[in-house]
Write a protein that holds these residues in place. Sequence first.
Motif, PDB file in Angstrom:
ATOM      1  N   GLY A   1       4.168  10.199  -4.945  1.00 49.68           N
ATOM      2  CA  GLY A   1       3.562   8.943  -4.512  1.00 49.68           C
ATOM      3  C   GLY A   1       3.241   8.000  -5.664  1.00 49.68           C
ATOM      4  N   GLY A   2       2.694   8.561  -6.734  1.00 51.03           N
ATOM      5  CA  GLY A   2       2.343   7.734  -7.882  1.00 51.03           C
ATOM      6  C   GLY A   2       3.585   7.136  -8.548  1.00 51.03           C
ATOM      7  N   MET A   3       4.640   7.936  -8.629  1.00 54.90           N
ATOM      8  CA  MET A   3       5.904   7.465  -9.222  1.00 54.90           C
ATOM      9  C   MET A   3       6.518   6.357  -8.379  1.00 54.90           C
ATOM     10  SD  MET A   3       7.194   9.531 -11.781  1.00 54.90           S
ATOM     11  CE  MET A   3       7.669  11.211 -12.031  1.00 54.90           C
ATOM     12  N   ARG A   4       6.444   6.531  -7.052  1.00 53.08           N
ATOM     13  CA  ARG A   4       7.004   5.502  -6.160  1.00 53.08           C
ATOM     14  C   ARG A   4       6.265   4.187  -6.370  1.00 53.08           C
ATOM     15  NH1 ARG A   4       6.340   9.195  -1.164  1.00 53.08           N
ATOM     16  NH2 ARG A   4       7.898  10.752  -1.697  1.00 53.08           N
ATOM     17  N   GLN A   5       4.944   4.285  -6.526  1.00 50.32           N
ATOM     18  CA  GLN A   5       4.197   3.047  -6.727  1.00 50.32           C
ATOM     19  C   GLN A   5       4.585   2.436  -8.076  1.00 50.32           C
ATOM     20  OE1 GLN A   5       3.276   0.633  -5.099  1.00 50.32           O
ATOM     21  NE2 GLN A   5       1.390   1.328  -4.125  1.00 50.32           N
ATOM     22  N   ARG A   6       4.882   3.276  -9.056  1.00 45.43           N
ATOM     23  CA  ARG A   6       5.356   2.746 -10.337  1.00 45.43           C
ATOM     24  C   ARG A   6       6.706   2.041 -10.163  1.00 45.43           C
ATOM     25  NH1 ARG A   6       2.683   4.942 -15.048  1.00 45.43           N
ATOM     26  NH2 ARG A   6       1.142   6.447 -14.373  1.00 45.43           N
TER      27      ARG A   6
ATOM     28  N   GLN B   1       0.815  -1.214   0.000  1.00 44.50           N
ATOM     29  CA  GLN B   1       0.000   0.000   0.000  1.00 44.50           C
ATOM     30  C   GLN B   1       0.848   1.263   0.000  1.00 44.50           C
ATOM     31  OE1 GLN B   1      -2.937   0.099   3.074  1.00 44.50           O
ATOM     32  NE2 GLN B   1      -3.269   2.268   2.928  1.00 44.50           N
ATOM     33  N   GLU B   2       1.845   1.297   0.861  1.00 46.51           N
ATOM     34  CA  GLU B   2       2.548   2.558   1.085  1.00 46.51           C
ATOM     35  C   GLU B   2       3.935   2.458   0.461  1.00 46.51           C
ATOM     36  OE1 GLU B   2       3.801   5.645   1.392  1.00 46.51           O
ATOM     37  OE2 GLU B   2       1.752   5.827   2.142  1.00 46.51           O
ATOM     38  N   PRO B   3       4.112   2.970  -0.751  1.00 45.48           N
ATOM     39  CA  PRO B   3       5.397   2.771  -1.433  1.00 45.48           C
ATOM     40  C   PRO B   3       6.560   3.449  -0.722  1.00 45.48           C
ATOM     41  CG  PRO B   3       3.980   4.236  -2.706  1.00 45.48           C
ATOM     42  CD  PRO B   3       3.161   3.732  -1.571  1.00 45.48           C
ATOM     43  N   MET B   4       6.281   4.489   0.068  1.00 47.42           N
ATOM     44  CA  MET B   4       7.395   5.167   0.734  1.00 47.42           C
ATOM     45  C   MET B   4       8.016   4.268   1.794  1.00 47.42           C
ATOM     46  SD  MET B   4       9.086   7.934   0.469  1.00 47.42           S
ATOM     47  CE  MET B   4      10.704   7.825   1.186  1.00 47.42           C
ATOM     48  N   THR B   5       7.212   3.477   2.482  1.00 44.17           N
ATOM     49  CA  THR B   5       7.791   2.613   3.499  1.00 44.17           C
ATOM     50  C   THR B   5       8.277   1.301   2.900  1.00 44.17           C
ATOM     51  OG1 THR B   5       5.543   1.943   4.007  1.00 44.17           O
ATOM     52  CG2 THR B   5       6.550   3.508   5.496  1.00 44.17           C
ATOM     53  N   ALA B   6       7.764   0.934   1.718  1.00 45.47           N
ATOM     54  CA  ALA B   6       8.198  -0.323   1.119  1.00 45.47           C
ATOM     55  C   ALA B   6       9.530  -0.157   0.386  1.00 45.47           C
ATOM     56  CB  ALA B   6       7.137  -0.837   0.156  1.00 45.47           C
TER      57      ALA B   6
ATOM     58  N   ASP C   1      18.794   7.112 -11.112  1.00 47.92           N
ATOM     59  CA  ASP C   1      19.746   7.443 -10.054  1.00 47.92           C
ATOM     60  C   ASP C   1      19.127   8.286  -8.948  1.00 47.92           C
ATOM     61  OD1 ASP C   1      21.912   6.110 -11.223  1.00 47.92           O
ATOM     62  OD2 ASP C   1      22.161   7.753 -12.665  1.00 47.92           O
ATOM     63  N   GLU C   2      17.811   8.405  -8.946  1.00 48.80           N
ATOM     64  CA  GLU C   2      17.179   9.196  -7.896  1.00 48.80           C
ATOM     65  C   GLU C   2      16.775   8.322  -6.717  1.00 48.80           C
ATOM     66  OE1 GLU C   2      14.086  11.720  -9.376  1.00 48.80           O
ATOM     67  OE2 GLU C   2      15.514  12.980 -10.452  1.00 48.80           O
ATOM     68  N   TYR C   3      16.557   8.986  -5.595  1.00 54.02           N
ATOM     69  CA  TYR C   3      16.138   8.294  -4.375  1.00 54.02           C
ATOM     70  C   TYR C   3      14.631   8.388  -4.224  1.00 54.02           C
ATOM     71  CZ  TYR C   3      21.028   8.044  -3.195  1.00 54.02           C
ATOM     72  OH  TYR C   3      22.357   7.745  -3.220  1.00 54.02           O
ATOM     73  N   PRO C   4      14.041   7.457  -3.469  1.00 57.30           N
ATOM     74  CA  PRO C   4      12.572   7.455  -3.360  1.00 57.30           C
ATOM     75  C   PRO C   4      11.968   8.798  -2.953  1.00 57.30           C
ATOM     76  CG  PRO C   4      13.437   5.437  -2.433  1.00 57.30           C
ATOM     77  CD  PRO C   4      14.626   6.281  -2.819  1.00 57.30           C
ATOM     78  N   HIS C   5      12.647   9.553  -2.069  1.00 59.79           N
ATOM     79  CA  HIS C   5      12.016  10.802  -1.604  1.00 59.79           C
ATOM     80  C   HIS C   5      11.925  11.838  -2.713  1.00 59.79           C
ATOM     81  CE1 HIS C   5      16.238  12.165  -1.150  1.00 59.79           C
ATOM     82  NE2 HIS C   5      15.717  13.349  -1.419  1.00 59.79           N
ATOM     83  N   GLN C   6      12.652  11.636  -3.807  1.00 65.85           N
ATOM     84  CA  GLN C   6      12.600  12.604  -4.906  1.00 65.85           C
ATOM     85  C   GLN C   6      11.412  12.352  -5.831  1.00 65.85           C
ATOM     86  OE1 GLN C   6      16.875  11.642  -5.693  1.00 65.85           O
ATOM     87  NE2 GLN C   6      17.032  13.831  -6.105  1.00 65.85           N
ATOM     88  N   LEU C   7      10.690  11.277  -5.578  1.00 66.68           N
ATOM     89  CA  LEU C   7       9.577  10.922  -6.459  1.00 66.68           C
ATOM     90  C   LEU C   7       8.249  11.177  -5.764  1.00 66.68           C
ATOM     91  CD1 LEU C   7      10.927   7.453  -7.643  1.00 66.68           C
ATOM     92  CD2 LEU C   7      11.226   9.649  -8.768  1.00 66.68           C
TER      93      LEU C   7
END
Lengths: 342, 335
Positions: free
Chosen positions: A172-177, A112-117, A164-170
């Motif tokens: 929510g939708g991009m992280r899930q992608r 559900q939560e791509p930031m924590t995954a 080369d980017e880190y998750p925090h630079q994306l």
Amino acid sequence: MTDPSQSPATSSNGSKPLLELRELKTHFRVDEGLAKAVDGVSYSLREGETLGVVGESGCGKSVTALSVMGLVPMPPGLNAGGEILFRGENLLLRSEEQMRAIRGNEIAMIFQEPMTALNPVYTVGNQIMETVMLHQGMDAAAAREHAIGMLEKVGIPSPLSRVDEYPHQLSGGMRQRVMIAIAMSCNPSLLIADEPTTALDVTIQAQILDLIADLQKAEGMSVLLITHDLGVVAQTAHHVAVMYAGKVVEYATVGELFSNPRHPYSIGLFRSLPDLAGAGERLETIPGMVPSATHFPSGCRFRTRCSIATDLCASQVPSLDPMDGTAGHTVACHHLEEAEKL
Amino acid sequence: MSAPDNLLEVTGLKKYFPIYRGILSRHVGDVKAVDGIDFTLGRQETLSVVGESGCGKTTAGRSLLRLLTPTAGEALYRPEPGAPQVNLFGLSERKMRALRRDLQIIFQDPYGSLNPRITVGNAIGEALSVHGIAQGSELEDRVSELLRLVGLRPDVANRFPHEFSGGQRQRVGIARALTLRPKLIVCDEAVSALDVSIQAQVLNLLGDLQEEFGLSYIFIAHDLSVVKYISDRVAVMYLGRIVETGTVEQIFENPQHPYTKALLAAIPVPDPARRSQRVHLEGDVPSPISPPSGCHFHTRCPVAEERCSRETPAMQACEEGHHAACFLAEVCSST
């Protein structure tokens, strides 16, 4: 994605189950006693299809998925019985090492939560590369190429710099992608999606659901979609399992379930949807709330909230039985005739 | 738009959050969370404010109640029909505190908004003693009455928040907001965290209370099916601006702004027979620090023209009570 009205036909056309749960029981030892989070769950998922598992918080839908992945922490969790058949073989009998070869390879999962995954200290490229280097033995250069290709495939703009980017630079939708790119890296035959769009805005949710459907069509994988959103299920699933208090109470094709729900809980669930009620009309509700997993009622677990429950419901657990005339529609209720009049 | 007995008339509400950078903390820009919005609210009316994360809907609600200090704008509040209007943003802290009885808020997260160390009875009764309305056994009676009103047993007053489920906690939050007999409640995603069967219970409760006490609601939400059910009027926000307002029928049956249309098209309909061949918006919501020029939506708009990136479209009437900020909206065509 296949038209849902055709799915009963396609599914009976011999495609065999990829995943089959038989009376799966996953319990947890907690201070209050034994929490029977998953207590006798059976359902099957055919190749190339999507099975939607719906139910409210605490009904055991996520724990069921984690059990399939072998990700339930033990202890406090314990296998209390049942089988998880993946291509006919019981995953519960596999060693941890064997499971590690399956996880992320044959069966992949998105959360559900791509930031924590996602791991915040690795670039998204590294996290995609890790999967293919581990499972497919690619070298770093090939894996990087692969990662860029996967980012492109899941619709991330300018993948050459995003890699080369880190998750925090994306967003929510991009992280899930990115999560989907990781999951899809090894061409899994089963994708478990646990509330994949719940944390996303509605326009982004639509993009992600489209993406999963497109990838499914292209790769022919099966999807186990866990959600509480009946709208999402209606739009994407072929079959649906409705769970309540650790058990499946109803299982049918999506068309059959939405047009002809038979379990009092499913009926109540549909009626409490604001979308179907006319504006200003009172919503129908299911009285009370979900019982605690340590103290489920005896017999049918829904009986404490059910308007047609009788003494029989308290003494005997209803089994998930096929309904006459409707292929593949199973319901666990003692009082189907009364339920029809609800 | 300005009816003589409107409860609230908001014009030009802005809330900017300044961005400071460097050792000297120079002011380098602003996050324009709410960038000049106008709306009115009638008595016993529900106005929903919808939009995606970061569109400013929550900031708008909180600025209105001065839980955040608004950067600019005016909110004329008329306590009773015919009474003189007061500008909420021009009041002293002391006068505002007295008015807070009328203006309450229910938060999204019933886990975060209740103090875990305070019994729910005290949490509900706190406002009564702070405002010197009731004490002792009278206060206890009022708390019991409020608990009954929201469908909880009065004997739960001595329990702590962790002993309640999410739906029950939200009922406690509602009881708390009702304590002072408010006229306006801002419901900030009040049912978003709840399961569908519990959500229905809480929506029914909000409807009953509105009827019983003549409440007005500003209902901040992202779930459009809930909005359709509960609202009289709807305001759609995108990147700090209202792009369309109208009655719930006008917005849902005859949306004019391309963003509203996209938002409606994206709702997954709980009917497998109506699997849509929808056109979905591409891309993400741009950053409110540097929003696109002209119409904020032009970067994602399927019908954007060249001038959309240069000029900001003003709100214009499409029909009676229905306004949209788009150059391409069918002005007056449907009347």
